[in-house]
Design a protein around this motif. Structure first.
Motif, short mmCIF file in Angstrom:
data_model
loop_
_atom_site.label_atom_id
_atom_site.label_comp_id
_atom_site.label_asym_id
_atom_site.label_seq_id
_atom_site.Cartn_x
_atom_site.Cartn_y
_atom_site.Cartn_z
N GLU A 69 -34.32 -97.09 42.07
CA GLU A 69 -34.34 -96.06 41.03
C GLU A 69 -33.38 -96.41 39.89
N TYR A 107 -25.30 -90.32 39.45
CA TYR A 107 -26.18 -90.73 40.55
C TYR A 107 -25.43 -91.66 41.51
N ARG A 153 -23.03 -89.84 43.70
CA ARG A 153 -23.68 -89.09 44.78
C ARG A 153 -23.89 -90.00 45.99
N ARG A 200 -32.84 -95.59 46.29
CA ARG A 200 -31.99 -95.20 45.16
C ARG A 200 -31.66 -96.41 44.28
N THR A 228 -34.92 -99.14 37.81
CA THR A 228 -35.93 -98.61 36.90
C THR A 228 -35.27 -98.04 35.66
N LEU A 229 -34.18 -97.33 35.92
CA LEU A 229 -33.52 -96.62 34.83
C LEU A 229 -32.81 -97.59 33.89
N LYS A 289 -27.07 -93.13 62.18
CA LYS A 289 -26.95 -92.54 60.84
C LYS A 289 -26.95 -93.64 59.78
N MET A 337 -15.81 -92.00 56.64
CA MET A 337 -14.85 -90.98 57.07
C MET A 337 -15.16 -90.55 58.50
N GLU A 338 -16.45 -90.46 58.84
CA GLU A 338 -16.80 -90.09 60.22
C GLU A 338 -16.32 -91.15 61.21
#
Lengths: 135, 371
Positions: free
Chosen positions: B190, B135, B138, B187, B193-194, B176, B148-149
């Motif tokens: 999240e 996770y 990601r 996230r 929580t995990l 962006k 990178m942009e």
């Protein structure tokens, strides 16, 4: 009490797993799908040969001395490029040569696949680039 | 025939951990002296990744050395660049324009977030949780795509220059980043929580590797390691540089000083990074991104020390000029190396499985330890 705690942690974990079970994968199967390269990506160099004035600013600024450039003086006192080699076993894609180029004829493109069978073939000439690579 | 109890010879076992062990995060090797499962002695070996970056600064001109700091700590390259460029700017007496300062703040906080994400994933991998690693990677990939942009490279950005930054950020890019912040916040909650209430994780990391504030200061610790021991020391606000002088302080501390406290401090710092990003995005104003800098940069015959608060702690550069384009001497103060000094203090008396968790909580990057 402890069993309650353990089972709570376990259930929360399963909940997150359950959410992810129905999401689409975020990975890309690389050779079939091209890797993402934005417009500013620093890949293999491209040279607009006609614009190069053989000033060697890129050669001087290069921290690893990976550029080999030579030219001859033409009819109208203008230098004509004879050799423009980059040794990609040394190059670290730092963009300093592109920044230093006065006529802005050296840019970096989106290609990044430079694997070669031996060290010698990592030395590439920018003069003999196929035309379709030049955009 | 069973041997007599007195006849059993008890001796210490020597266990070699690394340099290719996945839990040693790079090429770090430590030799543990074990009595049963308990660690009684630690001998760390470093230097497998030494590339001589301090000496290289004497052999490259100031302009040529600009891409090199990226290679010290490849997970948080922006901070290395900022430390070198900041030291150079202090010597040269240049000040970057305001837009460049704000952009530096944005890329540094993005990079801190990415670095902490990688730490979180690998730390949890060390204590035996596989899925958070996937996770966090990601999310890290998204941050790296953003960087990178802007800069053109994923890890070795070569973004900062003496007197400013290399590329200007387009409005699309800034939008962006702004759009990404709520997603990253979601996230982050999240992950919490995990992980936070997970009984197995809590039992693995609580009450191990404890160091109190006084000892932490004596060992020269910095960054989240020091703040997890209750010392509110953050260079971003204690010795402000760049745009941070205008931001109200948000220093995260924890009093416990154990491995769990270090986890909590880092995760809360990720939330602070996202808050700071929002503040910086509001501060962006149009203007130049480069100050007027001479084409040939020559360091004057002076010396300076400039430090930034990296994701691992105080990252300092001591730079001595000699009137030429080359530095007379450059010395890096790598936070990972100093944080690693406390290793034997933390490990002795614990079990082997705790050693992996404690080493993970120190957050070392061997590229920076060995330079």
């Amino acid at each position: 009490m402890r069993i309650k705690q353990i089972s709570r942690g376990f259930l929360k974990g399963l909940q997150v797993t359950g959410i992810h079970l129905f999401r689409r994968p975020v990975t890309h199967p690389y050779p079939e799908q091209r890797a993402y390269t934005p417009p500013r990506f620093r890949g293999i160099h491209r040279l607009i040969v006609e614009d190069c004035v053989v000033c060697r600013a890129c050669e001087r600024v290069c921290p690893v001395n990976c550029l080999t450039i030579s030219g001859v003086r033409g009819d109208n006192r203008r230098f004509i490029l004879e050799q423009f080699d980059i040794d990609y076993s040394l190059c670290m894609f730092c963009d300093l040569c592109v920044e230093a180029c006065p006529p802005h004829c050296l840019v970096m493109g989106p290609e990044f696949e430079i694997a070669a069978e031996n060290r010698h073939s990592l030395r590439r000439s920018l003069l003999s680039q196929p035309k379709e690579e030049m955009v | 025939m069973t041997p007599n109890r007195e006849e059993i010879v008890q001796e210490e076992l020597m266990l070699n951990l690394g340099p290719q062990h996945p839990s040693t995060h790079g090429v770090f090797r430590m030799v543990l002296d074990l009595q049963g499962e308990t660690i009684v002695g630690v001998t760390p070996y470093m230097g497998y990744l030494h590339r001589g970056f301090e000496k290289l600064a004497e052999r490259r001109t100031a302009i040529q050395y600009q891409p090199y700091p990226d290679r010290w700590d490849y997970l948080a390259a922006m901070f290395d660049e900022m430390a070198y460029i900041g030291a150079g700017e202090a010597l040269l007496g240049i000040q970057a324009p305001r837009r460049a300062q704000v952009l530096r703040g944005i890329v540094m906080e993005l990079n801190r977030f990415a670095s902490h994400l990688l730490w979180l994933g690998t730390f949890l991998l060390d204590v035996g949780a596989l899925s958070p690693f996937l996770y966090t990677f990601r999310e890290r990939e998204m941050v790296l795509d953003l960087l990178m942009e802007l800069t053109g490279a994923r890890l070795t950005y070569a973004y900062m220059r003496f007197g400013g930054v290399h590329h200007d950020a387009e409005d699309v890019w800034l939008k962006k980043v702004r759009a990404g912040i709520p997603y990253f916040r979601q996230r982050l909650s999240e992950y919490r929580t995990l992980i936070d209430d997970n009984e197995i994780f809590r039992r693995r990391v609580e009450h191990i590797g404890i160091i109190d504030g006084t000892h932490a200061l004596h060992y020269g610790l910095s960054g989240p390691m020091l703040r997890a021991s209750g010392v509110p020391w953050d260079l971003r606000w204690k010795r402000p540089y760049g745009i941070y002088a205008e931001i109200p302080p948000r220093i995260i501390t924890d009093l416990a000083g154990d491995t769990y406290a270090r986890y909590k401090v880092r995760v809360e710092e990720m939330a602070v990074s996202l808050d700071l990003l929002e503040i910086f995005l509001d501060l962006v104003e149009s203007g130049p991104i480069m100050a007027s800098v001479p084409k040939v940069v020559k360091f004057p015959k002076q010396e300076t020390y400039f430090a930034v608060e990296g994701p691992r702690g105080e990252l300092g550069v001591y730079l001595v000029g000699n009137g030429t384009a080359y530095a007379q001497r450059m010395k890096i103060r790598p936070p990972s190396l100093f944080n690693l000094q406390v290793l034997s203090q933390l490990l002795i008396g614990h079990m082997v499985s705790d050693a992996v968790a404690i080493l993970g909580s120190i957050d070392i990057v061997l590229g920076e330890v060995d330079r």
